[in-house]
Design a protein around this motif. Structure first.
Motif, short mmCIF file in Angstrom:
data_model
loop_
_atom_site.label_atom_id
_atom_site.label_comp_id
_atom_site.label_asym_id
_atom_site.label_seq_id
_atom_site.Cartn_x
_atom_site.Cartn_y
_atom_site.Cartn_z
N ASN A 1 46.28 4.84 77.89
CA ASN A 1 47.61 4.34 77.55
C ASN A 1 48.53 5.50 77.22
O ASN A 1 48.13 6.65 77.15
CB ASN A 1 47.53 3.32 76.41
CG ASN A 1 46.99 3.92 75.14
OD1 ASN A 1 47.22 5.07 74.84
ND2 ASN A 1 46.26 3.11 74.39
N ASP A 2 49.79 5.21 77.00
CA ASP A 2 50.79 6.25 76.77
C ASP A 2 50.53 7.06 75.50
O ASP A 2 50.90 8.22 75.42
CB ASP A 2 52.19 5.64 76.72
CG ASP A 2 52.64 5.17 78.10
OD1 ASP A 2 52.17 5.73 79.09
OD2 ASP A 2 53.47 4.24 78.16
N LYS A 3 49.89 6.46 74.51
CA LYS A 3 49.63 7.17 73.26
C LYS A 3 48.62 8.30 73.45
O LYS A 3 48.63 9.27 72.72
CB LYS A 3 49.14 6.21 72.20
CG LYS A 3 50.20 5.23 71.75
CD LYS A 3 49.69 4.29 70.70
CE LYS A 3 50.76 3.30 70.32
NZ LYS A 3 50.28 2.33 69.34
N GLU A 4 47.73 8.17 74.43
CA GLU A 4 46.70 9.18 74.66
C GLU A 4 47.20 10.31 75.57
O GLU A 4 46.59 11.35 75.63
CB GLU A 4 45.47 8.54 75.30
CG GLU A 4 44.77 7.57 74.37
CD GLU A 4 43.61 6.87 75.04
OE1 GLU A 4 43.27 7.22 76.18
OE2 GLU A 4 43.05 5.96 74.42
N TYR B 1 48.97 13.50 76.77
CA TYR B 1 49.42 14.69 76.06
C TYR B 1 50.90 14.96 76.32
O TYR B 1 51.62 15.37 75.43
CB TYR B 1 48.59 15.90 76.47
CG TYR B 1 47.15 15.75 76.09
CD1 TYR B 1 46.77 15.77 74.75
CD2 TYR B 1 46.16 15.59 77.05
CE1 TYR B 1 45.44 15.64 74.38
CE2 TYR B 1 44.84 15.46 76.69
CZ TYR B 1 44.48 15.48 75.35
OH TYR B 1 43.18 15.36 75.00
N CYS B 2 51.32 14.80 77.56
CA CYS B 2 52.72 15.02 77.91
C CYS B 2 53.05 14.15 79.13
O CYS B 2 52.16 13.66 79.81
CB CYS B 2 53.01 16.49 78.21
SG CYS B 2 52.10 17.16 79.60
N THR B 3 54.33 14.00 79.40
CA THR B 3 54.73 13.20 80.55
C THR B 3 54.47 13.97 81.84
O THR B 3 54.29 15.19 81.82
CB THR B 3 56.23 12.84 80.47
OG1 THR B 3 56.97 14.04 80.58
CG2 THR B 3 56.56 12.11 79.19
N VAL B 4 54.48 13.26 82.93
CA VAL B 4 54.30 13.90 84.23
C VAL B 4 55.43 14.89 84.47
O VAL B 4 55.21 16.01 84.95
CB VAL B 4 54.26 12.83 85.35
CG1 VAL B 4 54.21 13.49 86.72
CG2 VAL B 4 53.06 11.90 85.16
N GLU B 5 56.63 14.51 84.10
CA GLU B 5 57.79 15.40 84.28
C GLU B 5 57.60 16.71 83.51
O GLU B 5 57.84 17.79 84.04
CB GLU B 5 59.06 14.70 83.81
CG GLU B 5 60.31 15.53 83.98
CD GLU B 5 61.57 14.83 83.47
OE1 GLU B 5 62.64 15.45 83.59
OE2 GLU B 5 61.48 13.70 82.96
N GLU B 6 57.14 16.61 82.26
CA GLU B 6 56.90 17.81 81.46
C GLU B 6 55.81 18.67 82.08
O GLU B 6 55.92 19.90 82.10
CB GLU B 6 56.50 17.42 80.04
CG GLU B 6 57.61 16.80 79.23
CD GLU B 6 57.13 16.21 77.92
OE1 GLU B 6 57.96 16.10 77.00
OE2 GLU B 6 55.93 15.86 77.82
N SER B 7 54.78 18.04 82.59
CA SER B 7 53.68 18.77 83.21
C SER B 7 54.15 19.54 84.44
O SER B 7 53.80 20.71 84.62
CB SER B 7 52.57 17.79 83.61
OG SER B 7 51.52 18.45 84.24
N VAL B 8 54.96 18.90 85.26
CA VAL B 8 55.48 19.56 86.46
C VAL B 8 56.38 20.73 86.07
O VAL B 8 56.28 21.82 86.65
CB VAL B 8 56.23 18.55 87.36
CG1 VAL B 8 56.97 19.25 88.48
CG2 VAL B 8 55.26 17.53 87.94
N LYS B 9 57.24 20.53 85.08
CA LYS B 9 58.13 21.60 84.64
C LYS B 9 57.33 22.80 84.15
O LYS B 9 57.65 23.95 84.48
CB LYS B 9 59.05 21.11 83.52
CG LYS B 9 60.19 20.24 84.00
CD LYS B 9 61.06 19.82 82.84
CE LYS B 9 62.20 18.94 83.29
NZ LYS B 9 63.05 18.50 82.17
#
Length: 59
Positions: A2-5, A7-15
């Motif tokens: 779920n979203d609580k687990e 670590y970061c959003t996909v957008e943040e990961s790509v950045k």
């Protein structure tokens, strides 16, 4: 998962990945070779396998 687990959003990961590539191209951090990446992946998989909450019921 779920979203609580997460670590970061996909957008943040790509950045962050793009920032790493930029630093590699500038020579500020070493480029990763496939052997180092494989070792890192194996370590992450071992951590994943030992996490009791993520284990699947094996029959």
């Amino acid at each position: 998962m779920n979203d609580k687990e997460r670590y970061c959003t996909v957008e943040e990961s790509v950045k962050e990945s793009l920032k790493e590539v930029k630093l590699m191209r500038e020579g500020k951090i070493p480029k990763c070779n496939w052997r180092d990446s494989l070792v890192k992946l194996k370590e992450e998989l071992e951590e994943f396998d030992t996490d009791e909450s993520l284990k699947l019921n094996k029959k």
